[in-house]
Motif scaffolding. Sequence first.
Motif, short mmCIF file in Angstrom:
data_model
loop_
_atom_site.label_atom_id
_atom_site.label_comp_id
_atom_site.label_asym_id
_atom_site.label_seq_id
_atom_site.Cartn_x
_atom_site.Cartn_y
_atom_site.Cartn_z
N ASN A 156 31.74 -22.24 -45.06
CA ASN A 156 32.43 -22.06 -43.77
C ASN A 156 32.37 -20.59 -43.34
O ASN A 156 31.95 -19.72 -44.10
N ALA A 157 32.82 -20.36 -42.12
CA ALA A 157 32.72 -19.01 -41.53
C ALA A 157 33.58 -18.00 -42.28
O ALA A 157 33.21 -16.83 -42.43
N SER A 192 20.31 -17.40 -43.77
CA SER A 192 20.48 -18.57 -42.92
C SER A 192 21.88 -19.16 -43.07
O SER A 192 22.54 -19.51 -42.09
N ASP A 193 22.36 -19.24 -44.33
CA ASP A 193 23.70 -19.79 -44.60
C ASP A 193 24.80 -18.92 -43.99
O ASP A 193 25.86 -19.43 -43.61
N ILE A 194 24.56 -17.62 -43.90
CA ILE A 194 25.54 -16.73 -43.27
C ILE A 194 25.50 -16.88 -41.75
O ILE A 194 26.53 -17.01 -41.09
N ALA A 195 24.30 -16.89 -41.19
CA ALA A 195 24.13 -16.86 -39.72
C ALA A 195 24.54 -18.15 -39.03
O ALA A 195 24.85 -18.15 -37.84
N LYS A 196 24.57 -19.26 -39.76
CA LYS A 196 24.72 -20.55 -39.09
C LYS A 196 26.10 -20.81 -38.50
O LYS A 196 26.25 -21.65 -37.61
N HIS A 197 27.12 -20.06 -38.95
CA HIS A 197 28.48 -20.44 -38.61
C HIS A 197 28.93 -19.98 -37.22
O HIS A 197 29.44 -20.79 -36.43
N THR A 198 28.78 -18.70 -36.92
CA THR A 198 29.31 -18.15 -35.65
C THR A 198 28.35 -17.12 -35.08
O THR A 198 27.54 -16.54 -35.82
N GLU A 200 29.12 -14.16 -34.24
CA GLU A 200 29.43 -12.85 -34.84
C GLU A 200 28.71 -12.67 -36.18
O GLU A 200 28.18 -11.59 -36.47
N LEU A 201 28.69 -13.74 -36.98
CA LEU A 201 28.00 -13.66 -38.27
C LEU A 201 26.49 -13.55 -38.07
O LEU A 201 25.80 -12.80 -38.78
N ALA A 202 25.97 -14.29 -37.09
CA ALA A 202 24.54 -14.19 -36.79
C ALA A 202 24.20 -12.78 -36.31
O ALA A 202 23.14 -12.23 -36.65
N GLN A 203 25.12 -12.19 -35.53
CA GLN A 203 24.89 -10.82 -35.05
C GLN A 203 24.88 -9.83 -36.21
O GLN A 203 24.10 -8.86 -36.21
N ALA A 204 25.72 -10.07 -37.22
CA ALA A 204 25.73 -9.20 -38.40
C ALA A 204 24.38 -9.25 -39.13
O ALA A 204 23.88 -8.22 -39.61
N VAL A 205 23.79 -10.44 -39.18
CA VAL A 205 22.47 -10.59 -39.79
C VAL A 205 21.41 -9.86 -38.96
O VAL A 205 20.54 -9.16 -39.50
N VAL A 206 21.50 -9.99 -37.65
CA VAL A 206 20.56 -9.31 -36.74
C VAL A 206 20.71 -7.80 -36.84
O VAL A 206 19.71 -7.07 -36.90
#
Length: 512
Positions: A156-157, A192-198, A200-206
């Motif tokens: 989860n997020a 991928s597991d981090i980015a999939k939730h929100t 904001e998390l995808a932005q952290a990966v970017v």
Amino acid sequence: MATRAVLQTFERYQKERVAFVTAVAEMAKNPQNIEALQQAGAMALLRPLLLDNVPSIQQSAALALGRLANYSDDLAEAVVQNEILPQLVYSLSEQNRFYKQAAAFCLRAVARHSPELAQSVIDSGALDSLVTCLEEFDPGVKEASAWTLGYIAGHNAELAQQVVDAGAVPLLVLCVQEPELSLKRIAASALSDIAKHTPELAQAVVDAGAVQYLAPLVINQDAKLKRQVCCALSQIAKHSVDLAEVVVGAEIFPKILTCLKFPDEFVKKHSATVVREVAKHTPELAQLVVGNGGVGALVDYISDSTGNNRLPGIMALGYIAAFSETLALSVIAEKALPPLVSALNEEPEDHLKSATAWTLGQIGRHTPDHAKAVADTGCLATLVSLESDAASSEDLKTKCRRALKSVIAKLTHLPALDALVHRALPESVMKMVLEQVGKVLANDAAGRAQFVHSGGLAAVQQMAEAPGSKLKEAVEIINSCYPEEIVKYYSPSYSQQLLEKLESMAATTTAY
């Protein structure tokens, strides 16, 4: 002599410990042995061996515990209850690389089962040690750590945010750049597991620069790596226009489209998902997909695929077609309709039929030409059948009903409308069909005669006279297009009226 006897005793004790822990680790591989091992108290016996002074015993004990915990959430819970996690975490920062891999495996086996167990792993202080392991020289340790972090973040997020806060993302991006394929795969999977939730998390990966290192790996020939890379890119792109544009800006087009022809089914599915997640956001992004030959590639993909693998391709075509009549026309021009109709007729799963019905509705809803192209495939009859089938799910019925209404509202091709008049349709759909027929007949003299010869006019008269019918108004509009005598002739009561007239004439003659 006495010293030798003492040493032999300790050596024998050590050999027995080695034999015991190795045997238990080996037996734990077989699911049939798990219950017996649990009943024999294996976990309580293995726990002190984690602190043994022989590294190989520690390693085998961690491996055995990991295999037990991996079997079920009850056994994973037992690992937590026996306070084994703090010992594993302590050893992660102290022991050799082989033990670190075994300890990370055990933590992963616990974390994979549920968010609560993953939180227990975090509460034991594992995150900092796992993140530190990402900086190890040994790729096996990095791999084991990245895998565990991915399992924790995947739930989860909230858990994923804790992984991000621990500083894992930049180190995972570095792991993607390592030469070892297996490490690249697992690091991409964790991102991928981090980015999939929100978003904001995808932005952290970017923000950690992941996309610029993931995107070039799209053309790597390793199937498992391509799967994880495509999956990660789709999980980033799905959240917002800005994130999708970052993915597109990494120049994945048209390279990603070549993955739709890759032999591995999962690579094809994940690459189709990337195209879908990019195309769904704006007309400009959809146009970019079209301009790179994306529609033709998607059509080939759904033609060659079956089952759930078709789903992202079908939905991608729907998203593209939804934005404008020009984009919908490009979908029609690339011969997307036949494989879509094939999917509607052949796929057994309702959710696939629902997605296909939705896509057909998006293609046909723009202009009379679009609606005619859809109607010419014969799919309207299938949509009607699925909508009225008691075995269809509610979602499928709703999607079919909406698709029918979208297409019928634009349909001016009389033969297609005429065919629907002769079918048993829900009253709400039939009302729309009759209203559309009335509009067409008002401006089509040849069509009025054709509608009579096909039996359409007679059919609508029967509908109007059915008890409780709500179609009378729509039928009256159709009737207004014809002379009164023709309407009377085709009404169900006309023959009865003639008989009554004949009887009254006969009675008058007799009286005379």
